[in-house]
Design an enzyme around this catalytic site. Structure first.
Site: not given
Length: 652
Positions: A462, A501
């Site tokens: 997003h 990550n």
């Protein structure tokens, strides 16, 4: 007890007449001893009464009645040189040899599914079901084979997973792997994409896109899919790669397979139950490794099904050919469902008319100063898509509930997003099942949908975080839910590489900190977010480039509430910082610069503007990092940045 044995044996005889007849003939000819001489009554009763165990294609253990029946008359014939090594087959029609020879043209199209970067060398069988060109084809296998190295995506495709060491796994299909074949005889093709991976309640099917690299190997022919269901007692053959299976009696397997496993075999048999709700049953001999084998009809030219499992000593199961045809045409079939339960897997599109009430990003949201959209570099400005509901104030803004997006029609990805956050009026909405959609106000071919996220190393990120626009000044839950749903448009997401990550955890910590602070203190914020696009960004098979850096600018009111306060943040390995050093000819700094792990930095807005080419309309004046003296030891010309290790270190 004798009555129980007789009843069970009678039921078995009705289901498997060919197998019983073969066993009786073998007893009469002295090939095996009579049951009375080898099994006690108690042993026979125990065998017949024990519950069926679901084992992947397991033939019964020698010494059990059903195993004796199955081990006689169902030999798994070897395949060599794309031909079947035939043996006497007393339980089949006299012309069985000719029938087998007629199907040998399909043998080169059956391959062994092998794994890359996994502890298992291989895991099943696959066969060409669609030939696209000399170099490309679709291979069908079982879901449970593909899931050893892949997982299902939301759109029904498969994503390759990573090994515990973080290495991307994969698959190949070798169409040779026959008995006596040399390593140099392999006919390998690479699985480039998992087109379809069934979920756990659907038919056990996976469709693999394969490519023959180098051009030396021509793709085998596609095996013809029969347009009908199997017929009761139809003569069939199972072609695949049975493997040594420790769940079986070793002596029995050695006698039956002659200690030769992992190679292509042709096992004749019969249909013992036609397809019911997409599943049919057969009695051809199989072991673990036959998963994904083709079930050929020996009465008509083509495949009648895809083998996937079996019940111990009773029958093996296969997905019917008509079901495979439906899947190839994009329809998903759930076993046990009616034809009316088929669903099309088309991606959703939100109609342009559904956005008529969206106001988008509000530059005057903070009331004490206008926070205008940053001005884009000329090259990005020239690429912007124009929505059908364009407005003069910002003709390229895709307006959503409390946020807006500027989308590149060339990159098919967002280049800038802007959101208004009202902490006082924030509404917490629990995340449901994600459903991403195209925006109908711009052409679909200007938006990058699911193909950008097929690779397992790519995340869907997003740009405007889901929770940020979820507020309503009048406690209007419908408005907040609409804002939540609006964030799930492809226009609001960009591919993020999995190597982000570690740094992404702090990046999300930053986003959480901004939202939680606005909720706690009831303040408002305007937040701009964007990817950093570079010419050397890694490129996916789908043609999309993956940005490796992202920036965010947060604008609030200062402590007095009378002036703006602006800060900037960067998720990066340091590429942008290195570029700034090179641009400023800071050779002494470049000499010691090493790209490290992804980290979150707070960076001065002026440095961000110089590095990206964005114009932030004077927000630099409200940045606490605007003076070089903010950081001890920072010399003039060096980027002003603060590595962020915890959200508490942010200078908000």
């Amino acid at each position: 007890m004798i009555d129980t044995i007789q009843q069970t044996f009678n039921e078995f005889s009705e289901r498997n007449p060919h197998m019983v007849q073969a066993a009786l003939r073998a007893v009469e000819k002295g090939k095996i001893p009579k049951l009375a001489g080898t099994l006690s009554v108690d042993k026979v009763a125990e065998t017949l009464k024990k519950p069926a165990v679901s084992l992947e294609n397991n033939f019964p253990v020698a010494g059990d009645l059903e195993a004796i029946v199955r081990l006689i008359g169902r030999p798994p014939l070897l395949v060599q040189g794309d031909a079947v090594v035939q043996e006497p087959l007393e339980d089949f029609p006299a012309d069985i040899g000719a029938r087998i020879r007629a199907t040998e043209k399909w043998l080169p199209s059956v391959g062994r599914v092998e794994f890359i970067n996994h502890d298992m060398r291989w895991g099943g069988t696959g066969w060409v079901v669609r030939r696209i060109s000399d170099a490309e084809a679709i291979v069908v296998t079982n879901r449970h084979v593909a899931k050893i190295v892949a997982r299902r995506a939301e759109n029904g495709a498969g994503l390759f997973m990573r090994s515990p060491a973080g290495i991307l796994m994969g698959m190949t299909v070798d169409f040779n792997e026959e008995a006596g074949a040399r390593p140099q005889d392999s006919r390998d093709v690479r699985v480039t994409k998992i087109k379809y991976l069934a979920d756990d309640i659907a038919a056990d099917v996976a469709l693999l896109m394969v490519t023959a690299d180098g051009g030396a190997l021509r793709m085998p022919a596609a095996i013809n899919l029969l347009e009908r269901d199997a017929r009761d007692k139809e003569l069939i053959a199972l072609v695949g790669y049975p493997a040594y299976d420790s769940r079986n009696d070793a002596a029995a397997m050695s006698r039956y397979f002659r200690d030769m496993y992992d190679v292509k075999r042709f096992a004749p048999g019969y249909i013992i139950k036609p397809a019911v709700n997409a599943v049919l049953s057969h009695d051809a001999t199989s072991l673990g490794g036959n998963s994904g084998s083709v079930l050929l009809s020996l009465e008509e030219d083509g495949a009648i099904g895809l083998h996937f499992a079996g019940l111990y000593g009773r029958y093996n199961s296969a997905v019917s050919a008509p079901t495979l045809e439906k899947l190839l045409n994009g329809r998903i079939v759930v076993p046990g469902s009616s034809a009316g339960d088929e669903t099309n897997a088309n991606e959703a599109v939100s109609a342009a008319s559904s956005f008529s009430d969206r106001t988008g990003y509000n530059p005057g949201f903070l009331e004490k100063g206008t926070v205008a959209w940053p001005r884009l570099p000329e090259d990005l400005q020239a690429e912007l898509a124009t929505p059908s509901d364009t407005q003069p104030a910002n003709p390229h803004e895709l307006r959503y509930t409390h946020f807006g997006v500027l989308l590149s029609a060339v990159k098919k990805l967002p280049v800038l997003t802007a959101v208004n956050i009202d902490g006082k009026s924030s509404v917490r909405i629990k995340r449901g099942k994600d459903k991403w959609s195209f925006d109908g106000r711009i052409p679909k071919d200007q938006q990058m949908g699911d193909p950008a996220y097929i690779d397992a190393s790519i995340d869907r990120g997003h740009m405007v975080r889901r929770e940020d626009p979820n507020w309503s000044s009048e406690s209007n839950e419908a408005e907040s839910q609409q804002a939540n749903n609006d964030t799930f448009h492809f226009t609001n997401c960009a591919p993020q590489h999995s190597s982000l990550n570690q740094g992404k955890a702090l990046w999300q910590g930053l986003e959480n900190y901004i939202l939680d602070s606005s909720r706690t203190h009831g303040f408002r914020a305007c937040v701009f977010s964007a990817p950093v696009y570079r010419d050397d960004d890694p490129k996916l098979d789908a043609g999309v480039k993956v940005p490796l850096e992202f920036w965010k600018v947060v604008v609030t009111l200062n402590e007095t509430g009378q002036s703006l306060h602006a800060t900037a943040y960067l998720l990066s390995q340091g590429q942008l910082i290195r570029d700034l050093l090179e641009k400023r000819n800071r050779t002494e700094a470049i000499e010691g610069f090493v790209l490290g792990a992804y980290r979150t930095f707070q960076i001065s807005i002026s440095d961000l503007a110089e590095a990206t080419g964005f114009d932030f309309n004077g927000l630099e004046a409200y940045d606490p990092l605007r003076k070089a003296g903010t950081q001890e030891g920072v010399e003039p010309g060096q980027p002003i940045l603060v590595p962020v290790y915890t959200p508490e270190e942010l200078v908000l």
